[in-house]
Design a protein around this motif. Structure first.
Motif, PDB file in Angstrom:
ATOM      1  N   VAL A  70     -13.783   2.309  -0.296  1.00 32.11           N
ATOM      2  CA  VAL A  70     -12.650   3.166  -0.638  1.00 32.11           C
ATOM      3  C   VAL A  70     -13.180   4.156  -1.660  1.00 32.11           C
ATOM      4  CG1 VAL A  70     -10.366   3.312  -1.708  1.00 32.11           C
ATOM      5  CG2 VAL A  70     -10.900   1.417  -0.149  1.00 32.11           C
ATOM      6  N   VAL A  71     -13.023   5.438  -1.355  1.00 33.51           N
ATOM      7  CA  VAL A  71     -13.569   6.502  -2.184  1.00 33.51           C
ATOM      8  C   VAL A  71     -12.432   7.359  -2.721  1.00 33.51           C
ATOM      9  CG1 VAL A  71     -15.031   8.566  -2.160  1.00 33.51           C
ATOM     10  CG2 VAL A  71     -15.705   6.553  -0.845  1.00 33.51           C
ATOM     11  N   SER A  72     -12.537   7.728  -3.992  1.00 35.76           N
ATOM     12  CA  SER A  72     -11.616   8.686  -4.603  1.00 35.76           C
ATOM     13  C   SER A  72     -12.444   9.677  -5.406  1.00 35.76           C
ATOM     14  CB  SER A  72     -10.619   7.971  -5.521  1.00 35.76           C
ATOM     15  OG  SER A  72     -11.255   7.587  -6.728  1.00 35.76           O
ATOM     16  N   ARG A  73     -11.775  10.604  -6.045  1.00 33.50           N
ATOM     17  CA  ARG A  73     -12.493  11.557  -6.895  1.00 33.50           C
ATOM     18  C   ARG A  73     -13.133  10.832  -8.089  1.00 33.50           C
ATOM     19  NH1 ARG A  73      -7.883  14.145  -5.232  1.00 33.50           N
ATOM     20  NH2 ARG A  73      -8.219  16.093  -4.123  1.00 33.50           N
ATOM     21  N   GLU A  74     -12.552   9.718  -8.478  1.00 34.83           N
ATOM     22  CA  GLU A  74     -13.019   8.990  -9.660  1.00 34.83           C
ATOM     23  C   GLU A  74     -14.171   8.037  -9.370  1.00 34.83           C
ATOM     24  OE1 GLU A  74      -9.554   9.266  -8.974  1.00 34.83           O
ATOM     25  OE2 GLU A  74      -9.678  11.022 -10.280  1.00 34.83           O
ATOM     26  N   CYS A  83     -10.010   7.832   0.508  1.00 38.18           N
ATOM     27  CA  CYS A  83     -10.421   7.679   1.902  1.00 38.18           C
ATOM     28  C   CYS A  83     -11.026   6.288   2.065  1.00 38.18           C
ATOM     29  CB  CYS A  83     -11.434   8.736   2.314  1.00 38.18           C
ATOM     30  SG  CYS A  83     -11.874   8.634   4.083  1.00 38.18           S
ATOM     31  N   ILE A  84     -10.593   5.602   3.115  1.00 40.50           N
ATOM     32  CA  ILE A  84     -11.179   4.314   3.477  1.00 40.50           C
ATOM     33  C   ILE A  84     -12.287   4.589   4.482  1.00 40.50           C
ATOM     34  CG2 ILE A  84     -10.803   2.051   4.527  1.00 40.50           C
ATOM     35  CD1 ILE A  84      -7.793   2.488   4.103  1.00 40.50           C
ATOM     36  N   GLY A  85     -13.457   4.001   4.260  1.00 43.33           N
ATOM     37  CA  GLY A  85     -14.545   4.062   5.221  1.00 43.33           C
ATOM     38  C   GLY A  85     -14.865   2.662   5.701  1.00 43.33           C
ATOM     39  N   GLU A  86     -15.216   2.522   6.980  1.00 41.27           N
ATOM     40  CA  GLU A  86     -15.546   1.201   7.549  1.00 41.27           C
ATOM     41  C   GLU A  86     -16.573   1.377   8.650  1.00 41.27           C
ATOM     42  OE1 GLU A  86     -15.644  -1.604  10.683  1.00 41.27           O
ATOM     43  OE2 GLU A  86     -14.596   0.311  10.918  1.00 41.27           O
ATOM     44  N   SER A  87     -17.588   0.518   8.645  1.00 38.57           N
ATOM     45  CA  SER A  87     -18.565   0.502   9.735  1.00 38.57           C
ATOM     46  C   SER A  87     -19.251  -0.857   9.765  1.00 38.57           C
ATOM     47  CB  SER A  87     -19.616   1.601   9.548  1.00 38.57           C
ATOM     48  OG  SER A  87     -20.466   1.651  10.683  1.00 38.57           O
ATOM     49  N   GLY A  88     -19.373  -1.406  10.963  1.00 40.82           N
ATOM     50  CA  GLY A  88     -19.999  -2.716  11.093  1.00 40.82           C
ATOM     51  C   GLY A  88     -20.376  -3.002  12.525  1.00 40.82           C
ATOM     52  N   ILE A  95       0.838  -1.204   0.000  1.00 39.27           N
ATOM     53  CA  ILE A  95       0.000   0.000   0.000  1.00 39.27           C
ATOM     54  C   ILE A  95       0.872   1.252   0.000  1.00 39.27           C
ATOM     55  CG2 ILE A  95      -1.556   1.391   1.439  1.00 39.27           C
ATOM     56  CD1 ILE A  95      -2.860  -1.342   2.265  1.00 39.27           C
ATOM     57  N   SER A  96       1.876   1.278   0.860  1.00 37.17           N
ATOM     58  CA  SER A  96       2.775   2.426   0.952  1.00 37.17           C
ATOM     59  C   SER A  96       3.454   2.685  -0.392  1.00 37.17           C
ATOM     60  CB  SER A  96       3.820   2.178   2.041  1.00 37.17           C
ATOM     61  OG  SER A  96       4.787   3.192   2.039  1.00 37.17           O
ATOM     62  N   GLU A  97       3.955   1.632  -1.015  1.00 36.33           N
ATOM     63  CA  GLU A  97       4.627   1.783  -2.309  1.00 36.33           C
ATOM     64  C   GLU A  97       3.678   2.290  -3.383  1.00 36.33           C
ATOM     65  OE1 GLU A  97       6.357  -2.086  -2.876  1.00 36.33           O
ATOM     66  OE2 GLU A  97       7.978  -1.692  -1.443  1.00 36.33           O
ATOM     67  N   LEU A  98       2.454   1.751  -3.405  1.00 43.94           N
ATOM     68  CA  LEU A  98       1.474   2.185  -4.403  1.00 43.94           C
ATOM     69  C   LEU A  98       1.076   3.646  -4.201  1.00 43.94           C
ATOM     70  CD1 LEU A  98      -0.722  -1.042  -4.482  1.00 43.94           C
ATOM     71  CD2 LEU A  98       0.548  -0.092  -6.431  1.00 43.94           C
ATOM     72  N   LEU A  99       0.857   4.060  -2.969  1.00 41.49           N
ATOM     73  CA  LEU A  99       0.494   5.454  -2.706  1.00 41.49           C
ATOM     74  C   LEU A  99       1.641   6.401  -3.044  1.00 41.49           C
ATOM     75  CD1 LEU A  99      -1.435   4.963   0.646  1.00 41.49           C
ATOM     76  CD2 LEU A  99      -2.414   5.847  -1.492  1.00 41.49           C
ATOM     77  N   ARG A 100       2.841   6.061  -2.636  1.00 44.22           N
ATOM     78  CA  ARG A 100       3.994   6.927  -2.887  1.00 44.22           C
ATOM     79  C   ARG A 100       4.310   7.024  -4.373  1.00 44.22           C
ATOM     80  NH1 ARG A 100       8.267   5.971   2.025  1.00 44.22           N
ATOM     81  NH2 ARG A 100       6.766   5.000   3.402  1.00 44.22           N
ATOM     82  N   SER A 117     -10.164  -3.961   5.353  1.00 41.73           N
ATOM     83  CA  SER A 117     -10.152  -2.576   4.876  1.00 41.73           C
ATOM     84  C   SER A 117      -8.869  -2.288   4.099  1.00 41.73           C
ATOM     85  CB  SER A 117     -10.272  -1.604   6.059  1.00 41.73           C
ATOM     86  OG  SER A 117     -11.493  -1.782   6.727  1.00 41.73           O
ATOM     87  N   LEU A 118      -7.753  -2.756   4.641  1.00 34.96           N
ATOM     88  CA  LEU A 118      -6.464  -2.568   3.968  1.00 34.96           C
ATOM     89  C   LEU A 118      -6.398  -3.352   2.658  1.00 34.96           C
ATOM     90  CD1 LEU A 118      -4.227  -2.727   7.158  1.00 34.96           C
ATOM     91  CD2 LEU A 118      -4.698  -0.680   5.763  1.00 34.96           C
ATOM     92  N   VAL A 119      -6.965  -4.545   2.641  1.00 38.66           N
ATOM     93  CA  VAL A 119      -6.983  -5.358   1.409  1.00 38.66           C
ATOM     94  C   VAL A 119      -7.781  -4.642   0.318  1.00 38.66           C
ATOM     95  CG1 VAL A 119      -7.847  -7.500   0.377  1.00 38.66           C
ATOM     96  CG2 VAL A 119      -6.548  -7.582   2.525  1.00 38.66           C
ATOM     97  N   LEU A 120      -8.948  -4.090   0.671  1.00 34.28           N
ATOM     98  CA  LEU A 120      -9.728  -3.364  -0.343  1.00 34.28           C
ATOM     99  C   LEU A 120      -8.952  -2.160  -0.848  1.00 34.28           C
ATOM    100  CD1 LEU A 120     -12.232  -2.963  -2.073  1.00 34.28           C
ATOM    101  CD2 LEU A 120     -13.287  -1.755  -0.138  1.00 34.28           C
ATOM    102  N   LEU A 121      -8.297  -1.423   0.037  1.00 35.20           N
ATOM    103  CA  LEU A 121      -7.484  -0.291  -0.397  1.00 35.20           C
ATOM    104  C   LEU A 121      -6.408  -0.752  -1.369  1.00 35.20           C
ATOM    105  CD1 LEU A 121      -6.575   2.667  -0.301  1.00 35.20           C
ATOM    106  CD2 LEU A 121      -5.190   2.060   1.712  1.00 35.20           C
ATOM    107  N   ARG A 122      -5.684  -1.805  -1.005  1.00 39.96           N
ATOM    108  CA  ARG A 122      -4.642  -2.318  -1.895  1.00 39.96           C
ATOM    109  C   ARG A 122      -5.218  -2.735  -3.238  1.00 39.96           C
ATOM    110  NH1 ARG A 122      -2.510  -7.526  -1.274  1.00 39.96           N
ATOM    111  NH2 ARG A 122      -4.693  -8.054  -1.590  1.00 39.96           N
ATOM    112  N   ASP A 123      -6.379  -3.407  -3.225  1.00 42.60           N
ATOM    113  CA  ASP A 123      -7.007  -3.855  -4.473  1.00 42.60           C
ATOM    114  C   ASP A 123      -7.386  -2.678  -5.364  1.00 42.60           C
ATOM    115  OD1 ASP A 123      -6.674  -6.429  -3.524  1.00 42.60           O
ATOM    116  OD2 ASP A 123      -8.807  -6.748  -3.091  1.00 42.60           O
TER     117      ASP A 123
END
Length: 190
Positions: free
Chosen positions: A134-138, A107-112, A21-26, A163-169
């Motif tokens: 996971v929400v972005s402008r797109e 932004c990651i959102g989570e609720s359960g 995740i860090s590598e993809l974001l950077r 949550s982290l897996v969905l972000l990475r995906d």
């Protein structure tokens, strides 16, 4: 001082995921915020455990109560009156509001409901189930995760990892983003 055994965080199984995740974001100079509820800050803490997280992590909010959602995530009286429990739409709205306020790429959102107990009617909660977005402008991507157990601590960790897996995906392009409906447009309002 307690033994170092008490200081293993994040879990070893999270580390390759966090590195990716860090590598993809950077690599894209993307920024990130988190709007989490039942993970209690574990998503944010996991991301912050990565050296250099300040290059991409802008902030996180633990939106555990309706009061915190009103103050930090833009909830209105209408949200409060209509609240029946976590849904993919609700979590997407939380993440969209926090993404906009924080002016971040994602932004990651989570609720359960972690369990072992859940509120009764009129709320629809299933112990061991969370909704993630996971929400972005797109656009956005959502996932509903059900662990099948009512163990609070296990669910908190499972929900954080999911949550982290969905972000990475999303970051890796393995999940296609759906288009967001803008307030006032035809269709569902996020």
């Amino acid at each position: 001082m307690e033994t170092t055994q008490d200081y293993f965080f994040p879990p070893v199984s999270f580390k390759p995921l966090l590195t990716e995740i860090s590598e993809l974001l950077r690599s894209t100079s993307s920024t990130l915020a988190v709007a989490e509820t039942t993970t209690g800050g574990l998503v944010s803490a996991s991301l912050l455990s990565v050296s250099g997280a300040s290059k991409f992590f802008v902030g996180g909010a633990t939106l555990y109560t309706t009061k915190s959602r009103r103050v930090w995530a833009g909830w209105t009286d209408e949200n409060l009156v209509n609240y029946i429990g976590p849904t993919p739409e609700l979590v997407t709205e939380l993440a969209a509001n926090v993404r906009e306020q924080m002016d971040v790429t994602y932004c990651i959102g989570e609720s359960g409901a972690t369990g072992p107990t859940v509120p009764g009617a009129p709320f629809v909660h299933v112990a061991g189930q969370t909704c993630i977005s996971v929400v972005s402008r797109e656009g956005f991507a959502t996932r509903v995760v059900n662990t099948g157990v009512a163990d609070r601590e296990k669910n908190m960790m499972a929900f954080a990892k999911a949550s982290l897996v969905l972000l990475r995906d999303v970051l890796a392009g393995d999940v296609k983003l759906e288009q967001q409906h803008q307030p006032g447009s035809e269709g569902n309002k996020l």
